[in-house]
Design an enzyme around this catalytic site. Structure first.
Site, PDB file in Angstrom:
ATOM      1  N   GLU A  77       3.437  45.211 -15.226  1.00  0.00           N
ATOM      2  CA  GLU A  77       3.268  46.219 -16.234  1.00  0.00           C
ATOM      3  C   GLU A  77       2.462  46.756 -15.775  1.00  0.00           C
ATOM      4  OE1 GLU A  77       4.680  46.993 -19.139  1.00  0.00           O
ATOM      5  OE2 GLU A  77       5.904  44.724 -18.997  1.00  0.00           O
ATOM      6  N   ASP A  92       3.283  50.777 -15.265  1.00  0.00           N
ATOM      7  CA  ASP A  92       1.966  51.913 -15.918  1.00  0.00           C
ATOM      8  C   ASP A  92       1.528  52.707 -14.848  1.00  0.00           C
ATOM      9  OD1 ASP A  92       1.909  50.966 -17.907  1.00  0.00           O
ATOM     10  OD2 ASP A  92       0.348  49.358 -18.145  1.00  0.00           O
ATOM     11  N   GLU A 130       9.749  52.370 -18.794  1.00  0.00           N
ATOM     12  CA  GLU A 130      10.949  51.719 -18.550  1.00  0.00           C
ATOM     13  C   GLU A 130      11.992  51.815 -16.988  1.00  0.00           C
ATOM     14  OE1 GLU A 130      12.253  49.748 -21.062  1.00  0.00           O
ATOM     15  OE2 GLU A 130       9.766  50.401 -21.484  1.00  0.00           O
TER      16      GLU A 130
END
Length: 740
Positions: free
Chosen positions: A642, A646, A588
């Site tokens: 994304e 990760d 986040e």
């Protein structure tokens, strides 16, 4: 100079700490020895002869020294031996161990397929996040099922009473259609009831919207202003329909679905006591009205939101009394004709107004029936089993025609829990946090986030693709970030529970209780929008499992429902907390920099963007080279941001874990797994993605779980080192990408 141990030589003795120290005569004062005194030989012989225990004393002293050395050695061996990881055998650790053992497949080589090694025996189509959401729901259910005595009139008492009345199916069955017939009478009745007063259309519409939360012709709701995030603005959009849009289905299938919906309306009319021939006529005309409204709808990509005043909207769609309807809907807001609203499809509203105006002139009774039948369908889940079964049958038939798998009926407690947590979220949030997010858990979560944030700040100092200006800006964004954990402040305030929802009136029927809660809930939503800034408006409930970042408030939110086992627990080995919850937090945090990673997004990076773009291209190729089960292919280029988060999240969480071990000793591990703490870190990280084997299909914004495991881990040299992976295996490639 050597000490002389001969007993007959002239010597002197001094006692230091119980030990006898002998020194030669003539020793130099520079060695730090005191003045020597001569001792006559006769006295020395006499002393030797008069103490037969002198030899025994020497032996005992030697044995004492040997014992001290031996004891010290044992102590050192115990101390250094206890510095290694101890097995955690508490109940929470054993529960986690059972979960890990049930899902892992040790026959798979972790260096060739770590996802299958960790998740190869997973049963179920949901991953750990979805399983945690189910666990949180069960926890809420247990809270509501536990018998407790609450202060009269309190929020807790009303929440528990509402849930109990929802579970009292005997009382709901005994009431039958009576509560709904009473609502219809309050709306002026309808032709099929035999008590038809031909009420004013806009009065009925106003009551439907404000008192029953039903929107037959359009929807109205509040959202933050697109450019002023703390300013609410009314949104006017198309309504929701029980039947899917015609443009999404083939003609033959769509016609059959319309027939199914017609049968459903017939059932509703009959359950309300209408004559079969009249019911069929009015149900058919209601379907006709719905079909006409369908024709006015446009695809989402063809709509254009625009801001108009209520007065302008009144001119464009005059059949609706917009000011009175919206004022009733959004009390306590004070509206006027000059109030701006956002209209999402103005052409639809124009056509809808013309249709309604024509029906008012020629078929007012059918217009009323259309609204009553729609209301009955929206309230069916608060009525007896005949209404609920009719609604469930309609849904199942529609799913069959759309070739979707059937949905098994949910237990009654799930329906009641969903209603209770919607209407009484502040109360249930406080109860959930009290049980699931105590001070120890909150402290562990805050310390973990602090470690992750500090590690990210340190890594920003070493990013080669950032120049000094970009680095300072990035560090400032991280430093200024606010983090909120658990639940909204307002949900945990004692006075919130003490107020007890004064506008909620429970009874005399469950339907009346639902309608009272609907009105109270909408009023609370409106009041929350009218609260002064800087309160952040949470987007998830306390029991939710999704963290998010709000750019407008620069706030990051981690609900209590996410910071739970198997992701976080104060009693877990640190490797588990950092590998799971730590990776989530780091992921986040990295979303703060999404804009920098887009083409041209890092304006302050100057020529260093060359290195950034090379790293992004490297990562895209790295993911493209990873295999998927069964030889399927997957294009993850549109999920690059994304994937970047990760990969970076794993690197940051791993470095934070190393730093924690460096300064805080006493790590534990899980027994019977045969994993070192570092290996357990990677196990807990991969465990979050476990579910049944992935098949080709829509994945939303994330890559398939296999790629979410193998992508970051194969790009982490420490993984290959701790699992001893040979060079060239899937998890130890010859080249890696350096981004974060």
């Amino acid at each position: 100079m050597k000490d002389t141990a001969l007993p007959l030589s002239p010597q002197s003795t001094s006692s230091q700490g119980g030990l006898v120290v002998r020194t030669n005569q003539g020793a130099e004062p520079g060695l730090g020895m005191g003045p020597l005194q001569e001792e006559p030989l006769a006295e020395g012989l006499a002393e030797a002869g008069s103490h037969p225990w002198a030899l025994v004393r020497r032996v005992l002293t030697t044995l004492l020294l040997l014992g001290l050395l031996l004891g010290s050695s044992v102590l050192l061996v115990y101390t250094f031996g206890s510095c290694g990881p101890r097995p955690c055998e508490t109940p929470v650790c054993l529960d986690l161990l059972a979960q890990y053992l049930a899902s892992r497949n040790t026959s798979v080589d972790p260096c060739s397929d770590f996802y299958s090694f960790v998740c190869g025996k997973t049963k179920g189509s949901i991953n750990s996040f979805q399983a945690l959401a189910e666990e949180n729901r069960v926890r809420l259910w247990r809270i509501l099922e536990a018998p407790r005595a609450w202060p009269p009139g309190s929020g807790e008492e009303k929440a528990f009473q509402f849930y109990s009345s929802c579970m009292d199916t005997d009382a709901i069955e005994a009431a039958g259609a009576g509560p709904l017939r009473q609502v219809i009478e309050e709306l002026g009745g309808w032709p099929l009831s035999g008590n038809w007063t031909s009420p004013d259309f806009n009065r009925t519409l106003r009551l439907l919207m404000s008192q029953y939360d039903y929107f037959p012709f359009f929807r109205a709701y509040l959202q933050p202003h697109p450019t002023l995030p703390h300013t609410p603005v009314i949104q006017i959009d198309q309504p929701k329909f029980d039947v899917p849009l015609k443009q999404e289905q083939e003609q033959k299938i769509y016609a059959q679905m319309v027939r199914e919906y017609l049968n459903y309306l017939n059932q509703l009319g009959l359950l309300l006591g209408g004559a079969p021939d009249k019911v069929q006529e009015h149900a058919g005309l209601s379907i006709s009205i719905t079909s006409r409204l369908f024709q006015f709808l446009r695809p989402l990509e063809q709509r254009r939101a625009q801001v108009v005043t209520i007065a302008q909207l009144q001119e464009m769609a005059p059949a609706i009394d917009w000011l009175s309807c919206l004022q009733a809907m959004f009390t306590p807001m004070l509206l006027s004709a000059s109030q701006p609203v956002v209209v999402h499809d103005l052409e639809y509203l124009r056509n809808m107004s013309q249709l309604v105006a024509g029906l008012q002139l020629r078929h007012r009774e059918f217009l009323q029936s259309h609204m009553i039948l729609g209301l009955a369908g929206s309230l069916s889940l608060a009525l007896d089993s005949k209404f609920q079964e009719a609604h469930q049958e309609l849904n199942q038939r529609l799913r069959e025609w759309m070739e979707r798998p059937p949905v098994p009926p949910r237990p009654r407690w799930m329906e009641c829990l969903e209603k209770t947590r919607t209407f009484f979220e502040p109360t249930l949030a406080a109860l959930f946090v009290h049980e699931a997010f105590n001070k120890d858990t909150q402290k562990a979560a805050m310390e973990l986030f602090s470690d992750i944030k500090d590690t990210l700040l340190a890594r920003l100092q070493r990013l080669p693709w950032m120049n000094e200006e970009a680095r300072n800006e990035a560090q400032d964004r991280v430093t200024r970030l606010q983090v909120k954990m658990g639940a909204p402040e307002w949900a945990l305030e004692a006075e919130q529970a003490a107020q007890g929802y004064p506008e909620v009136r429970l009874g005399p029927s469950f339907l009346q209780s639902v309608l009272s809660c609907v009105r109270d809930f909408r009023a609370r939503v409106v009041r929350s929008f009218l609260q002064p800034v800087p309160h952040h408006r949470w987007r998830v409930p306390a029991w939710g499992v999704s963290a998010y970042y709000s750019p407008s408030d620069h706030v990051m939110v981690f609900p209590a429902g996410l910071l739970q086992p198997p992701f976080l627990h104060p009693g877990y080995p640190r490797a588990v907390n950092y590998g799971a919850a730590g990776s989530i937090m780091a992921h986040e945090l990295l979303r703060l920099f999404d804009q920098l990673l887009l083409p041209g997004g890092c304006r302050a990076c100057d020529c260093d963007t060359c290195g950034l773009q090379r790293a992004l291209l490297c990562l895209e190729r790295h993911y493209a080279a990873l295999p998927l089960p069964g030889g399927t292919s997957f294009n993850s280029s549109h999920m690059l941001l994304e994937n970047v988060a990760d990969v970076g999240a794993l690197a940051i969480a791993l470095q934070a874990y190393r730093r924690r071990l460096l300064w805080h000793r006493g790590e534990t591990t899980l027994p019977r797994l045969g994993l070192s703490p570092q290996q357990l870190f990677f196990q807990s990280h991969a465990q979050m993605m476990c579910k049944e084997p992935w098949s080709q299909g829509p994945q939303g914004q994330h890559s398939p779980p296999q790629l979410r495991v193998h992508g970051p881990l194969s790009n982490t040299p420490a993984f290959a080192r701790h699992f001893h992976c040979p060079q060239g295996t899937l998890m130890n490639p010859t080249s890696r990408c350096q981004l974060w």
